[in-house]
Write a protein that holds these residues in place. Structure first.
Motif, PDB file in Angstrom:
ATOM      1  N   GLY A  71      38.909  40.549  50.520  1.00  0.00           N
ATOM      2  CA  GLY A  71      39.271  41.404  49.397  1.00  0.00           C
ATOM      3  C   GLY A  71      40.428  42.315  49.728  1.00  0.00           C
ATOM      4  N   ALA A  72      41.146  42.009  50.818  1.00  0.00           N
ATOM      5  CA  ALA A  72      42.246  42.870  51.252  1.00  0.00           C
ATOM      6  C   ALA A  72      43.376  42.873  50.234  1.00  0.00           C
ATOM      7  CB  ALA A  72      42.766  42.398  52.607  1.00  0.00           C
ATOM      8  N   ALA A  73      44.160  43.940  50.264  1.00  0.00           N
ATOM      9  CA  ALA A  73      45.301  44.040  49.358  1.00  0.00           C
ATOM     10  C   ALA A  73      46.370  43.027  49.745  1.00  0.00           C
ATOM     11  CB  ALA A  73      45.873  45.450  49.411  1.00  0.00           C
ATOM     12  N   GLY A  74      47.174  42.638  48.773  1.00  0.00           N
ATOM     13  CA  GLY A  74      48.267  41.722  49.050  1.00  0.00           C
ATOM     14  C   GLY A  74      47.997  40.318  48.557  1.00  0.00           C
ATOM     15  N   GLU A  75      48.959  39.447  48.857  1.00  0.00           N
ATOM     16  CA  GLU A  75      48.893  38.086  48.312  1.00  0.00           C
ATOM     17  C   GLU A  75      48.186  37.106  49.232  1.00  0.00           C
ATOM     18  OE1 GLU A  75      51.857  34.544  46.635  1.00  0.00           O
ATOM     19  OE2 GLU A  75      52.704  36.355  47.540  1.00  0.00           O
ATOM     20  N   ASN A  95      27.298  46.401  48.044  1.00  0.00           N
ATOM     21  CA  ASN A  95      28.532  46.005  47.371  1.00  0.00           C
ATOM     22  C   ASN A  95      29.187  47.163  46.632  1.00  0.00           C
ATOM     23  OD1 ASN A  95      28.454  43.363  48.268  1.00  0.00           O
ATOM     24  ND2 ASN A  95      27.270  42.643  46.511  1.00  0.00           N
ATOM     25  N   PHE A  96      28.511  48.298  46.551  1.00  0.00           N
ATOM     26  CA  PHE A  96      29.127  49.505  45.999  1.00  0.00           C
ATOM     27  C   PHE A  96      29.889  50.287  47.064  1.00  0.00           C
ATOM     28  CE2 PHE A  96      25.870  49.073  42.563  1.00  0.00           C
ATOM     29  CZ  PHE A  96      26.731  49.136  41.477  1.00  0.00           C
ATOM     30  N   ASN A  97      29.784  49.867  48.317  1.00  0.00           N
ATOM     31  CA  ASN A  97      30.498  50.524  49.407  1.00  0.00           C
ATOM     32  C   ASN A  97      31.826  49.818  49.646  1.00  0.00           C
ATOM     33  OD1 ASN A  97      31.138  52.044  51.734  1.00  0.00           O
ATOM     34  ND2 ASN A  97      30.270  50.437  53.019  1.00  0.00           N
ATOM     35  N   LEU A  98      32.919  50.540  49.522  1.00  0.00           N
ATOM     36  CA  LEU A  98      34.257  49.966  49.687  1.00  0.00           C
ATOM     37  C   LEU A  98      34.953  50.511  50.925  1.00  0.00           C
ATOM     38  CD1 LEU A  98      35.420  50.354  45.967  1.00  0.00           C
ATOM     39  CD2 LEU A  98      34.094  48.498  46.988  1.00  0.00           C
ATOM     40  N   VAL A  99      34.192  51.098  51.841  1.00  0.00           N
ATOM     41  CA  VAL A  99      34.760  51.778  53.006  1.00  0.00           C
ATOM     42  C   VAL A  99      34.244  51.144  54.289  1.00  0.00           C
ATOM     43  CG1 VAL A  99      34.963  53.987  54.207  1.00  0.00           C
ATOM     44  CG2 VAL A  99      34.912  53.937  51.710  1.00  0.00           C
ATOM     45  N   GLY A 100      35.142  50.995  55.285  1.00  0.00           N
ATOM     46  CA  GLY A 100      34.751  50.513  56.607  1.00  0.00           C
ATOM     47  C   GLY A 100      35.132  49.065  56.837  1.00  0.00           C
ATOM     48  N   ALA A 101      35.288  48.715  58.113  1.00  0.00           N
ATOM     49  CA  ALA A 101      35.746  47.370  58.468  1.00  0.00           C
ATOM     50  C   ALA A 101      34.756  46.290  58.046  1.00  0.00           C
ATOM     51  CB  ALA A 101      35.992  47.295  59.973  1.00  0.00           C
ATOM     52  N   LYS A 141      34.925  45.108  48.171  1.00  0.00           N
ATOM     53  CA  LYS A 141      36.137  44.627  47.500  1.00  0.00           C
ATOM     54  C   LYS A 141      36.234  43.113  47.516  1.00  0.00           C
ATOM     55  CE  LYS A 141      39.348  48.450  47.209  1.00  0.00           C
ATOM     56  NZ  LYS A 141      40.727  48.925  47.448  1.00  0.00           N
ATOM     57  N   SER A 142      35.817  42.480  48.611  1.00  0.00           N
ATOM     58  CA  SER A 142      35.859  41.015  48.633  1.00  0.00           C
ATOM     59  C   SER A 142      34.892  40.438  47.610  1.00  0.00           C
ATOM     60  CB  SER A 142      35.552  40.479  50.032  1.00  0.00           C
ATOM     61  OG  SER A 142      34.259  40.836  50.450  1.00  0.00           O
ATOM     62  N   SER A 143      33.737  41.078  47.450  1.00  0.00           N
ATOM     63  CA  SER A 143      32.769  40.597  46.465  1.00  0.00           C
ATOM     64  C   SER A 143      33.305  40.755  45.048  1.00  0.00           C
ATOM     65  CB  SER A 143      31.444  41.339  46.618  1.00  0.00           C
ATOM     66  OG  SER A 143      30.846  41.049  47.873  1.00  0.00           O
TER      67      SER A 143
END
Length: 291
Positions: A16-20, A159-165, A170-172
């Motif tokens: 779910g990382a930013a970018g293409e 899946n509500f947590n968007l923080v941490g490695a 976000k990927s979900s």
């Protein structure tokens, strides 16, 4: 269910990382039998839309496709995805449609517009110490299937947590945009009933494949061909080794092992009917392999 129901077994390590384009995306394919699984387009750096296009156009017939992501959000604990919000969707498919609609102008299946929406942001833990008032505290809210994973010795993340490695939120969410766009092309179990024939998508958790191969939860990642070969040789996997020596990217090894694991696990009837599935199938979904 018989493993012979499927002609191919695909595992997709998602990002779910930013970018293409993302080194965190890997697609692996296993054929019936014991032959080594292979990477699809080895060396290629996938974009999320490219994976969608591959699934629509190039997926081999009768494939069981495992996605390493959460296909939905917690629902049963509060009776809603977003309790207290009048627009909270009624089921997983409506949730996917909502995410895709709110993020329609965002490229690469991104989801920033969704998690930053003023009505929805309070439910998420976001970067910069921004924990929404409705996040729930602690580790956050969990689906029934994630509670089952926890009982198996895994340590799932909300899946509500968007923080941490190790977060998978976000990927979900980006994966849910993809699932919405697969409507009419591929059913998604258990949100959709398992069809008697044809391909189907399931949610997987690559740690479950590693557990089946005898690796402890805290050491599920394989970063060498030797580690991967030992995991593939485990009795529950029973696969030939992937050719090569030395280091291997852990996203590739996760996908390769999971494709080989799916080849064995698909024939286990119990995995298609875990306790409690009927109550959450169309809202929360399930992780294939969680008991």
């Amino acid at each position: 269910m018989r493993a012979e129901r499927f002609g191919h077994f695909v595992a997709i390590d998602w990002s779910g990382a930013a970018g293409e384009r993302h080194r965190g995306i890997a697609v692996a394919l296993a054929a019936p039998g014991t032959a080594a699984p292979v990477l699809v387009r080895p060396g290629h750096r996938w974009s999320r839309p490219e994976v969608l296009d591959w699934l629509r156009r190039d997926l081999p017939a009768d494939s069981l496709v495992g996605f390493d992501l959460g296909i939905s959000l917690p629902f049963s604990d509060r009776g809603a995805f977003f309790p207290g919000w009048h627009g909270s969707p009624a089921d997983a498919r409506a949730l996917w449609a909502l995410i895709d609609r709110l993020c329609a102008g965002e490229p690469h299946l991104g989801v920033t517009a969704f998690v930053d929406d003023p009505a929805l942001a309070p439910y998420f833990r976001r970067h910069g110490g921004r924990e929404g008032a409705l996040f729930g505290g602690g580790r956050g809210r969990f689906r029934v299937t994630e509670r089952a994973q926890d009982a198996m010795g895994c340590r799932p993340y909300s899946n509500f947590n968007l923080v941490g490695a190790a977060q998978v939120g976000k990927s979900s969410l980006s994966g849910m945009r993809l699932l919405h766009r697969l409507e009419g092309h591929l059913p998604v179990w258990p949100v959709d009933p398992l069809p008697p024939r044809g391909s189907v998508v399931v949610e997987i958790y690559t740690t479950l494949a590693a557990l089946a191969a005898g690796r402890p939860p805290g050491r599920s990642k394989m970063r060498s061909h030797a580690e991967l070969a030992a995991a593939l040789a485990a009795p529950a996997i029973a696969s030939a080794a992937v050719p090569g020596a030395g280091p291997i990217d852990d996203h590739a090894s996760d996908a390769l092992l999971s494709a080989a694991w799916l080849r064995r696990a698909a024939g286990d009837r119990a995995l298609w009917a875990p306790a409690g599935l009927a109550e959450v199938a169309t809202t929360e979904g399930w992780t294939f392999g969680a008991r």
